[in-house]
Design an enzyme around this catalytic site. Structure first.
Site, PDB file in Angstrom:
ATOM      1  N   LYS A 187      63.858  -5.971  41.937  1.00 41.67           N
ATOM      2  CA  LYS A 187      64.356  -4.677  41.500  1.00 41.67           C
ATOM      3  C   LYS A 187      63.362  -4.048  40.514  1.00 41.67           C
ATOM      4  CE  LYS A 187      69.255  -6.123  41.456  1.00 41.67           C
ATOM      5  NZ  LYS A 187      69.888  -5.160  42.365  1.00 41.67           N
ATOM      6  N   ARG A 217      76.348 -11.514  48.977  1.00 48.06           N
ATOM      7  CA  ARG A 217      77.100 -11.783  50.209  1.00 48.06           C
ATOM      8  C   ARG A 217      76.778 -13.162  50.772  1.00 48.06           C
ATOM      9  NH1 ARG A 217      74.521  -6.602  52.942  1.00 48.06           N
ATOM     10  NH2 ARG A 217      74.731  -6.055  50.735  1.00 48.06           N
TER      11      ARG A 217
END
Length: 462
Positions: free
Chosen positions: A240, A314
């Protein structure tokens, strides 16, 4: 946490200052009924009954009361939060029903001061209410638990500290906890393990782990709660930017919510067989970090192609949900700070709810609306499964094209949930981006009242 039980008390006629509630519509009528002295005082303060404002009005001698502006209709959770900090320390009673406002009264007085060298002592504002305040106090304690866990920096809230937080609650309520750590997560003879939990967390200095807590009578309905416990998310090798990492200590917000809801269930001694599953990892970068293009094994046996290492939540949830479904719970809820797409769609205050079960979705939204704890149902739109196709594995972890990110993330999780299990997924922010009365900038609890209400409704525990 604040000792909330002493701040919200049953009204037994104790001496207290009176809080008169007015709205902008009722203000003129209230003012017209006052004497000249009060009218002159109110005019000088320019108080007009707007929500989140108040005025102290003189009484006889040195006595005084307060008038508080609130929205029209029944009081919501945050309608007295401003008064709880603006008023001097003391004891107060509302001239009228308090409704849901006790929660905001308590949370306005909660402080996270772990890192302040000299915390400022504040006097207590006590609110007297009709009836029993036990449930409101418990909800405030659970809310404070979420806030404190989320606000704690990742240096002090790594995977080990997440596990320790679960163990602390387990000790309070007599639950049992099993923690699987590091290499023990890998598949072994006769055990599928938790290979994706290990893969996501193996690059961090603190080893990944799977926390599994049980409480209650196994003969009772099975309630399983799962929470995403990413203590810090760098994005992995798909790193990021600095701006994207600024809030990533909150990426364990799903775990905090699942633990807080478990606390509510245990504290109320609901007749359920409760299981709490938290995969706890840090998504870090080192020479052994998992890579874009890698194919990961999963506990379910599906092979997952990594389209993006920043879609790691996830992955760990998939292994946890697979474990949860192995004993076919009667109700399975998972909580995760899963996608920025959900925030783009619904903003920071409205969590996204996904479920195939209309009754479950309705129970959660109705309980949330009744408690001033809203969420919004979004679709598990089957045609979007094509976005998760892989040319060389069973599924890709990142939707192609960048569309419908919250939906494709939920559809990914759906592949790991048995179709016979009653399941809902909540994608939440767990953060207040700007301060509001009772809700300081920082960690935020969402859907606790919604989830607790739905549990009681769906498992017929009311």
């Amino acid at each position: 946490m604040t000792e909330f039980a002493i701040l919200l008390l049953h009204d037994g006629g104790q001496p207290a200052k009176r809080l008169t509630l007015v709205t902008t519509d009722s203000f003129d009528a209230w003012l017209g009924a006052q004497g000249e002295r009060v009218r002159a005082h109110v005019a000088a303060t320019r108080f007009a009954g707007k929500p989140a404002t108040l005025v102290v009005v003189p009484g006889d001698g040195a006595d005084w009361d307060a008038v508080v502006g609130v929205p029209a209709g029944d009081l919501g959770p945050w309608d007295l939060a401003h008064a709880a900090t603006a008023l001097p320390a003391g004891t107060y009673r509302v001239d009228g029903a308090t409704g849901l406002a006790g929660l905001g009264w308590l949370m306005a007085q909660h402080r996270f001061d772990r890192y302040r060298s000299t915390p400022e002592p504040e006097g207590a504002r006590v609110l007297l209410v009709a009836g029993d305040a036990t449930e409101t106090v418990r909800l405030a304690e659970a809310t404070a638990l979420v806030r404190d866990l989320v606000d704690t920096p990742a240096a002090d809230m790594g995977p080990d500290a997440i596990a320790a937080a679960v163990q602390e609650q387990a000790r309070l309520f007599g639950a049992e906890v099993r923690v699987t750590v590091g290499e023990a997560l890998l598949p072994a003879s006769g055990d599928a393990g938790f290979p994706m939990v290990h893969a996501v967390g193996r690059a961090a200095a603190t080893q990944p782990r799977l926390v599994d807590m049980r409480w209650g009578n196994p003969a009772h309905p099975k309630l399983t709660l799962v929470g995403k416990g990413v203590s810090f998310d760098s994005g992995g090798l798909d790193i990021k930017p600095a701006s994207g990492m600024a809030l990533m200590k909150k990426d364990m917000g799903g775990a905090a919510h699942a633990l807080a809801l478990a606390r509510l269930v245990m504290q109320a001694r609901l007749p359920v067989s409760l299981r709490l599953i938290i995969p706890a990892v840090e998504n870090a970068i080192s020479g052994n970090a998992f890579r874009p293009g890698d194919i990961l094994a999963s506990r379910a046996g599906l092979r997952v192609e990594i389209g993006n290492t920043d879609a790691e939540g996830r992955l760990i949830l998939a292994d946890a949900l697979t474990l949860a479904c192995e004993e076919q719970p009667d109700l399975l809820l998972d909580f995760a700070t899963l996608t920025g797409a959900a925030r783009v769609a619904l903003g920071p205050e409205l969590p996204a709810l996904f479920s195939h079960d209309d009754a479950l979705a309705a129970a959660m939204t109705e309980a949330g609306t009744a408690a001033g704890d809203p969420l919004w149902r979004m679709p598990l739109w089957a045609p979007y499964k094509d976005m998760l196709k892989s040319t060389i594995a069973d599924i890709n972890n990142a939707g192609e094209g960048g569309f419908a990110g919250a939906v494709t993330a939920a559809l990914f999780l759906d592949r790991f949930v048995d179709k016979g299990v009653r399941w809902a997924h909540v994608d939440l922010f767990a953060w207040n981006p700007a301060a509001k009365p009772g809700r300081p900038k920082g960690g935020a609890a969402m859907t606790l009242a919604a989830g607790f209400g739905a549990v009681k409704t769906l498992l017929s525990l009311k």
